[in-house]
Design a protein around this motif. Structure first.
Motif, short mmCIF file in Angstrom:
data_model
loop_
_atom_site.label_atom_id
_atom_site.label_comp_id
_atom_site.label_asym_id
_atom_site.label_seq_id
_atom_site.Cartn_x
_atom_site.Cartn_y
_atom_site.Cartn_z
N THR A 174 0.83 -1.22 0.00
CA THR A 174 0.00 0.00 0.00
C THR A 174 0.86 1.26 0.00
O THR A 174 0.55 2.23 -0.71
N PHE A 175 1.94 1.24 0.78
CA PHE A 175 2.85 2.40 0.82
C PHE A 175 3.44 2.66 -0.57
O PHE A 175 3.47 3.81 -1.04
N MET A 176 3.91 1.62 -1.23
CA MET A 176 4.51 1.81 -2.56
C MET A 176 3.46 2.24 -3.57
O MET A 176 3.75 3.05 -4.48
N GLN A 177 2.24 1.72 -3.45
CA GLN A 177 1.18 2.11 -4.39
C GLN A 177 0.85 3.59 -4.29
O GLN A 177 0.53 4.24 -5.28
N ARG A 178 0.94 4.14 -3.09
CA ARG A 178 0.65 5.58 -2.91
C ARG A 178 1.72 6.44 -3.55
O ARG A 178 1.50 7.63 -3.82
N MET A 179 2.89 5.88 -3.79
CA MET A 179 3.99 6.64 -4.39
C MET A 179 3.98 6.55 -5.92
O MET A 179 4.76 7.24 -6.58
N LEU A 180 3.12 5.70 -6.48
CA LEU A 180 3.09 5.53 -7.94
C LEU A 180 2.32 6.66 -8.59
O LEU A 180 1.40 7.24 -7.99
N ASP A 181 2.69 6.97 -9.84
CA ASP A 181 1.87 7.95 -10.58
C ASP A 181 0.65 7.23 -11.14
O ASP A 181 0.60 6.00 -11.19
N PRO A 182 -0.38 7.96 -11.56
CA PRO A 182 -1.64 7.32 -12.00
C PRO A 182 -1.46 6.28 -13.10
O PRO A 182 -2.15 5.25 -13.10
N ASN A 183 -0.57 6.55 -14.06
CA ASN A 183 -0.38 5.59 -15.15
C ASN A 183 0.20 4.28 -14.63
O ASN A 183 -0.23 3.18 -15.03
#
Length: 360
Positions: free
Chosen positions: A193-202
């Motif tokens: 979840t932490f890494m997903q929050r750091m991803l850009d929308p694409n």
């Protein structure tokens, strides 16, 4: 020991229970997997109905809306292309049904599923980490036969280390093993979840396609490796059904009956980990599918015998998954939502079962 493991074949002569002075009788009383003949007939009728439904769904899946005439080379060419999805569904159902029933027997708990050990959290963590460190193009690193087999080996190694550590030595407690599995799964989920929050929308859009179980995630090039593993594990589990009948009686009873409970549980859990690794790496996480079909199988079988429960769970799962896929694909054009809907129904069944029992 062999007599203990074959309760369905035990025969008790009524004459041996009567006094020596009573008249001799030729009638015999048998004990078996069913309480009486009515339950046996009910099981046979349900299995027959499920078999007919499975054949009808399979034929409809291959033939419905097929633009070519039946029996022509073009018809069979299109049917062959559709058959790949059916084979994937059979693999998924075999893994989920056999793994869930066996896991619940080994842990003596019909509420939990193998997902509690963190297989799906590990799958999500690997896929999220790849996209987090290498970008959207990094998703190609988790595609292909090498990546597929690598994920399976990683999950099996993770499970084997957990079982070997917590089911031997001074711990040797299955409840501690489950608790550690929950903690590790929760930790991996939080990290994802932490890494997903750091991803850009694409990048997150690319990842979201792999966060939910989907039949279309599977590639036909994985099947030659998945099918042998699934067939071997399912056959071994079915051949061990009588031992699982004894394991279900509990550790003390099983040991008193001469069965090495810890060894048999570890063998069962290792086979379960292989099945769960194959299906999770193939189509993605499916948390409640196994719970749904296992719960229905216990209800419809109404027997302790795993030789009867396992086939019932497999047929039920195939009819549910393939039937839902056929209906949503051909009448609602929403085949991508099949697993999401089944997971929703499975989650509701889970809540109903928990609330009826009043405990976990």
């Amino acid at each position: 020991m062999s007599d203990v493991l074959k309760p369905a074949e035990s025969t008790f002569e009524l004459d041996s229970l009567r006094g020596a002075g009573e008249a001799t009788s030729t009638s015999a009383r048998r004990t078996g997997a069913f309480m009486d003949a009515r339950h046996r007939r009910r099981y046979i009728l349900i299995m027959t109905g499920l078999s007919i439904a499975a054949v009808a769904i399979t034929f409809g899946f291959l033939a419905y809306d097929n633009p070519m005439d039946f029996g022509t080379p073009g018809f069979w060419k299109i049917a062959e292309m559709r058959a790949t999805n059916l084979i994937v569904m059979i693999i998924v159902i075999a893994c989920q049904s056999f793994a869930t029933v066996s896991f619940q027997t080994a842990t003596s708990n019909r509420i939990i599923t193998p997902s509690i050990m963190g297989f799906e959290s590990l799958y999500l963590a690997v896929n999220t980490a790849v996209i987090f460190f290498f970008g959207a193009g990094g998703v190609t690193m988790v595609l292909g036969v090498g990546a597929y087999l690598g994920q399976i080996l990683l999950m099996i190694g993770f499970a084997a280390a957990l079982y070997g550590w917590l089911l031997s030595g001074r711990f040797s407690n299955i409840h501690i093993m489950l608790l550690v599995g929950v903690v590790i799964g929760g930790g991996l989920g939080s990290m994802s979840t932490f890494m997903q929050r750091m991803l850009d929308p694409n990048e997150f859009d690319v990842l979201s396609a792999r966060m939910f179980g989907n039949i279309s995630n599977a590639s036909s090039e994985y099947l030659p490796y998945a099918i042998p593993m699934v067939v071997v594990c399912c056959v071994i589990l079915w051949l061990r059904a009588r031992k699982m009948n004894v394991i279900a009686l509990g550790r003390d009873t099983a040991n008193n009956l001469g069965l090495n409970h810890r060894r048999e549980v570890m063998i069962t859990l290792l086979l379960v980990s292989i099945l769960m690794s194959v299906t999770t790496s193939l189509v993605g996480p499916m948390t409640f599918l196994g719970f749904l079909i296992a719960t229905l199988a216990y209800t419809f079988t109404d027997s302790y015998d795993h030789r009867l429960i396992l086939p019932m769970a497999f047929l039920l799962g195939y009819v549910i998954l393939a039937g839902a896929y056929f209906i949503l694909r051909n009448f609602f054009y929403a085949q991508g939502a099949v697993t999401i809907i089944i997971e929703l129904i499975g989650g509701l069944v889970f809540l109903i079962v928990v609330m009826r029992k009043g405990r976990l």
